[in-house]
Design a protein around this motif. Structure first.
Motif, short mmCIF file in Angstrom:
data_model
loop_
_atom_site.label_atom_id
_atom_site.label_comp_id
_atom_site.label_asym_id
_atom_site.label_seq_id
_atom_site.Cartn_x
_atom_site.Cartn_y
_atom_site.Cartn_z
N MET A 71 0.83 -1.20 0.00
CA MET A 71 0.00 0.00 0.00
C MET A 71 0.87 1.26 0.00
SD MET A 71 -1.41 0.40 3.93
CE MET A 71 -2.35 1.84 3.53
N PHE A 72 0.23 2.35 -0.32
CA PHE A 72 0.91 3.66 -0.29
C PHE A 72 0.24 4.50 0.79
CE2 PHE A 72 0.43 8.13 -1.78
CZ PHE A 72 1.73 8.55 -1.57
N GLU A 73 1.08 5.11 1.63
CA GLU A 73 0.54 6.00 2.67
C GLU A 73 1.58 7.08 2.96
OE1 GLU A 73 -2.07 4.61 6.12
OE2 GLU A 73 -0.14 4.99 7.11
N ALA A 74 1.18 8.33 2.90
CA ALA A 74 2.13 9.41 3.14
C ALA A 74 1.43 10.55 3.87
CB ALA A 74 2.68 9.91 1.81
N ARG A 75 2.08 11.03 4.94
CA ARG A 75 1.48 12.10 5.74
C ARG A 75 2.37 13.34 5.68
NH1 ARG A 75 0.92 14.49 10.96
NH2 ARG A 75 -1.27 14.48 11.63
N LEU A 76 1.75 14.42 5.24
CA LEU A 76 2.46 15.68 5.14
C LEU A 76 1.90 16.62 6.21
CD1 LEU A 76 4.59 16.87 3.19
CD2 LEU A 76 2.71 17.64 1.74
N ALA A 77 2.75 16.94 7.20
CA ALA A 77 2.28 17.79 8.30
C ALA A 77 1.85 19.16 7.76
CB ALA A 77 3.38 17.94 9.36
N GLN A 78 2.64 19.69 6.83
CA GLN A 78 2.26 20.97 6.21
C GLN A 78 1.41 20.70 4.97
OE1 GLN A 78 5.74 23.69 5.54
NE2 GLN A 78 6.89 21.87 6.08
N GLY A 79 0.14 20.37 5.20
CA GLY A 79 -0.73 20.03 4.08
C GLY A 79 -0.86 21.15 3.07
N ALA A 80 -0.65 22.40 3.54
CA ALA A 80 -0.77 23.55 2.65
C ALA A 80 0.16 23.44 1.45
CB ALA A 80 -0.48 24.83 3.43
N LEU A 81 1.30 22.76 1.64
CA LEU A 81 2.25 22.59 0.53
C LEU A 81 1.60 21.88 -0.65
CD1 LEU A 81 5.63 21.42 2.10
CD2 LEU A 81 5.04 23.62 1.07
N LEU A 82 0.85 20.83 -0.33
CA LEU A 82 0.20 20.05 -1.39
C LEU A 82 -0.88 20.90 -2.08
CD1 LEU A 82 0.50 17.19 -2.46
CD2 LEU A 82 -1.34 16.48 -0.94
N LYS A 83 -1.60 21.68 -1.28
CA LYS A 83 -2.61 22.60 -1.85
C LYS A 83 -1.93 23.57 -2.83
CE LYS A 83 -5.45 24.58 1.26
NZ LYS A 83 -6.91 24.37 1.12
N LYS A 84 -0.80 24.13 -2.40
CA LYS A 84 -0.11 25.12 -3.24
C LYS A 84 0.45 24.49 -4.52
CE LYS A 84 1.35 27.94 0.70
NZ LYS A 84 2.51 28.20 1.60
N VAL A 85 0.97 23.28 -4.39
CA VAL A 85 1.51 22.59 -5.57
C VAL A 85 0.41 22.39 -6.61
CG1 VAL A 85 2.33 20.34 -6.39
CG2 VAL A 85 3.46 21.42 -4.45
N VAL A 86 -0.73 21.90 -6.15
CA VAL A 86 -1.82 21.61 -7.10
C VAL A 86 -2.37 22.91 -7.70
CG1 VAL A 86 -4.13 20.60 -7.30
CG2 VAL A 86 -2.33 19.37 -6.08
N GLU A 87 -2.48 23.95 -6.91
CA GLU A 87 -2.94 25.23 -7.46
C GLU A 87 -1.96 25.76 -8.51
OE1 GLU A 87 -6.08 26.61 -7.01
OE2 GLU A 87 -6.10 24.56 -6.22
N ALA A 88 -0.66 25.46 -8.32
CA ALA A 88 0.35 25.96 -9.25
C ALA A 88 0.34 25.24 -10.60
CB ALA A 88 1.74 25.82 -8.61
N ILE A 89 -0.16 24.02 -10.64
CA ILE A 89 -0.05 23.25 -11.89
C ILE A 89 -1.40 22.95 -12.55
CG2 ILE A 89 2.14 22.22 -11.19
CD1 ILE A 89 0.72 19.63 -10.56
N LYS A 90 -2.51 23.18 -11.85
CA LYS A 90 -3.79 22.70 -12.37
C LYS A 90 -4.27 23.41 -13.64
CE LYS A 90 -7.04 25.34 -9.47
NZ LYS A 90 -7.36 26.40 -10.36
#
Lengths: 14, 257
Positions: free
Chosen positions: B1-20
């Motif tokens: 399985m794949f499982e990954a926890r990012l404490a600074q979830g905002a990073l993932l939000k910003k990445v997706v906003e930058a490329i979508k």
């Protein structure tokens, strides 16, 4: 402003 | 399985906003070393390369290599439901057809789960060699964003010229022309405002501003944008994500016939 080329003109698919 | 926890979830939000807005859908590749993506825009003029290292996550587990196809607009809809200070955990079973996003508030009084359906995406992966570039310019990300935005009001393309101690951005349009020059400035007391130029050879290339403006949506991820240029090669625009990885964009130049 010149002719736009694509990325595949520079790098090959892997 | 794949499982990954990012404490600074905002990073993932910003990445997706930058490329979508640049790419419609993409395969996110997960292996033991990290979480990555490579995708071209629909016209194949630019390329996005994201890499988030396994050690940048608070918890990371990937039992076997997986490639998860996602529509960026759908991923963005889901991540907009996470608060900026939430931790985000991504989970997917081997051969699963969904990925689960779990959002946890800092005090853990609110937990939410969103499942996103995965898709099969045919994508072309390009082998990009780790070249040495003729010129590297590191400038404040907000400054780069402002330059490409301002020049877009005048013209459609920008000529970027790098010399030993300055970088010049120039454009021409129906109403006139514009030039913005940034000099090297290594202010030790204000590292966030520094502009650094590292040059092997002076270089001058022309690019479509539309794409550079799109790349600049990554500005919230990093204090600086790093531009790497070589004669007759795509420009590399990099945003380093402290302690986690990087978001990089490549754009093919305009060639004079």
């Amino acid at each position: 402003g010149g002719r736009q080329v694509g990325m595949t003109a520079f790098y090959a698919a892997t | 399985m794949f499982e990954a926890r990012l404490a600074q979830g905002a990073l993932l939000k910003k990445v997706v906003e930058a490329i979508k807005d640049l790419i419609e859908d993409a395969n996110f590749d997960c292996n033991s070393s990290g979480f990555s993506l490579q995708a071209m825009d629909s016209s194949h003029v630019s390329l996005v390369a994201l890499s988030l290292r396994a050690d940048g996550f608070e918890h990371y587990r990937c039992d076997r290599n997986v490639s998860m196809g996602m529509k960026l607009a759908s991923l963005s809809k889901i991540l907009k439901c996470a608060n900026g200070d939430d931790a985000i955990t991504m989970k997917s079973e081997d051969n699963g057809d969904t990925i689960t996003f779990m959002f946890e508030s800092p005090e853990q009084e609110r937990l939410s789960e969103f499942d996103l359906k995965l898709m099969d995406i045919d994508s072309e992966h390009l082998g990009i060699p780790d070249n040495e570039y003729d010129a590297t310019v590191k400038l404040p990300a907000a400054e780069f964003q402002r330059i490409v935005k301002d020049l877009s009001t005048i013209g459609d393309t920008v000529e970027i010229s790098v010399t030993k101690d300055a970088v010049k951005f120039g454009t021409t349009g129906d109403i006139g022309n514009a030039n913005i020059m940034c000099r090297q400035n290594k202010a030790a007391d204000k590292p966030d405002e520094s502009t650094e130029i590292d040059i092997n050879e002076a270089v001058s290339l022309t690019f479509a501003l539309r794409y550079l403006n799109s790349f600049a949506k990554a500005t919230p991820l990093s204090t600086h944008a790093v531009l790497k240029l070589s004669k007759e090669l795509p420009i590399l625009v990099e945003y380093h994500i402290p302690e986690v990885g990087r978001l990089a964009f490549y754009l093919a130049p305009k060639i004079e016939d």
